[in-house]
Scaffold this active site. Structure first.
Site, PDB file in Angstrom:
ATOM      1  N   LEU A  13      32.969  42.065 -16.448  1.00 33.08           N
ATOM      2  CA  LEU A  13      33.085  40.948 -15.505  1.00 33.08           C
ATOM      3  C   LEU A  13      32.093  41.024 -14.353  1.00 33.08           C
ATOM      4  CD1 LEU A  13      36.979  40.753 -15.378  1.00 33.08           C
ATOM      5  CD2 LEU A  13      35.448  39.098 -16.413  1.00 33.08           C
ATOM      6  N   ARG A  14      31.172  41.997 -14.417  1.00 35.47           N
ATOM      7  CA  ARG A  14      30.211  42.117 -13.313  1.00 35.47           C
ATOM      8  C   ARG A  14      29.384  40.839 -13.157  1.00 35.47           C
ATOM      9  NH1 ARG A  14      28.887  47.732 -14.771  1.00 35.47           N
ATOM     10  NH2 ARG A  14      30.033  49.045 -13.321  1.00 35.47           N
ATOM     11  N   GLY A  15      28.979  40.259 -14.281  1.00 36.31           N
ATOM     12  CA  GLY A  15      28.158  39.037 -14.241  1.00 36.31           C
ATOM     13  C   GLY A  15      28.851  37.915 -13.497  1.00 36.31           C
TER      14      GLY A  15
END
Length: 372
Positions: free
Chosen positions: A290-292
């Site tokens: 979920l970093r993006g």
């Protein structure tokens, strides 16, 4: 700290002004957004040799306003924020001791390629700890970089383990050193900037994913622009102080814009529908984790704050999404990084927006008010 903390421009080493740098809008925008919100997670800049990577990063550090720091503190502790002050300073404040404060320029730490882990993280003097009963800690580069910029040139040639240590500190904001049962930790919140030449190899996808943004820079091809860059540089080399004075107004205006953006950032909102669409783009591009999603949301808010707005628009997202996602698409270490075409295509499909073929990230960032 010397009495000359408020160093004047005449005694400080003269640095090429940020606002005088021609072109490379993508890199400049990524750096400015990370300064407005350091939690974006740093920038990886990949590009040809001699394209002004180091010059731009030094110029950014010089552009930033002075910050209040605790005098004689090796960690540049913030006198009012417990998250970025050392345990010693916090203990003194809890005791009600008055802390001497000075103003200091934001520091830029250059990490040498051959640096050891001890040099980066710091060392504990075990003999002193045992004989005198005190935690004798020799701070490293991470301590010096707290509240500043840590620049790693040729980061793709750095040992993977060291890159991991840097990324861990950048993400958590703390550095912990342990030896023989003794543990010391200190704040290490900095903007991590890595640069490299793709010809010398890319970082592993796992490490690359942990950089908030990925900016690509290329050698300027347009002859007139090349001449302008050469002339600017010659003018600066001939009389640095005069060149800096000429750009002072623009520098001050941009500095004020950054400070205002930092203050405005907590008030910026992003509509729920837009957040869902950002996640839809990430999902369709098969971005791991979920970093993006998180970084794109943060960057969109930062660009809105930079322009003095409290509502994120679709155009804000368009201008940052390639920077935030292009380096997260690579699954195979031998694959090259997408230039941004896949991201733009998916973005236009999900958001129902036509992205003109000649619209590039660079053009988008020019709209951001970053003067070339």
């Amino acid at each position: 700290m010397s009495p000359t903390a408020q160093t004047t421009a005449s005694t400080r080493r003269v640095v090429f002004p940020f606002t005088a740098i021609v072109g490379q809008e993508e890199m400049k925008l990524a750096l400015l957004l990370n300064v407005i919100d350091p939690k974006i997670g740093g920038v990886m800049i990949m590009g040809d040799r001699g394209t002004g990577k180091s010059t731009t990063i030094r110029a950014l550090a010089d552009l930033l306003p002075e910050i209040p720091v605790v005098a004689n503190d090796p960690f540049n502790s913030d006198p009012s924020d417990p998250d970025i002050m050392s345990d010693e300073v916090r203990a003194l404040l809890e005791q009600g001791t008055e802390i001497p404060v000075v103003q200091k320029k934001v520091i830029m730490v250059d990490l040498p390629l051959g640096a050891t882990e001890d040099r980066v993280c710091g060392t504990i003097d075990i003999e002193k700890a045992l004989s005198e009963g005190v935690k004798a800690f020799e701070p490293g580069l991470l301590a010096k970089a707290n509240r500043g910029i840590l620049y790693v040139d040729e980061v793709n040639l750095l040992d993977d383990h060291l890159v991991d240590v840097l990324l861990d500190s950048a993400a958590s904001g703390w550095n912990t050193v342990e030896r023989e049962g003794i543990s010391i930790r200190h704040p290490a919140r900095f903007v991590l900037v890595g640069s490299g030449n793709p010809e010398e190899g890319e970082l592993r996808p796992q490490l690359l994913d942990r950089f908030g943004m990925h900016a690509e820079i290329h050698t300027v091809k347009e002859p007139a622009l090349r001449v302008e860059i050469v002339e600017q540089r010659a003018e600066f080399d001939q009389n640095p102080l005069e060149f800096v004075d000429k750009n002072q107004t623009n520098q001050e205006a941009l500095q004020e814009k950054i400070v205002n953006a930092q203050k405005l950032l907590p008030s910026v909102k992003i509509d729920y529908d837009l957040r869902v669409k950002i996640s839809e783009v990430c999902s369709q591009l098969d971005v791991d984790g979920l970093r993006g999603d998180i970084v794109t949301n943060r960057a969109a808010k930062a660009i809105a704050a930079f322009e003095g707005r409290t509502e994120v628009t679709i155009d804000d997202i368009r201008r940052v999404i390639t920077l935030c996602l292009r380096h997260r698409l690579r699954k195979d270490p031998l694959e090259s990084i997408d230039s941004g075409y896949k991201v733009e295509k998916t973005f236009s499909r999900v958001f129902g927006v036509e992205v003109a073929e000649d619209t590039t990230q660079a053009n988008g960032s020019q709209k951001s008010g970053v003067r070339s």
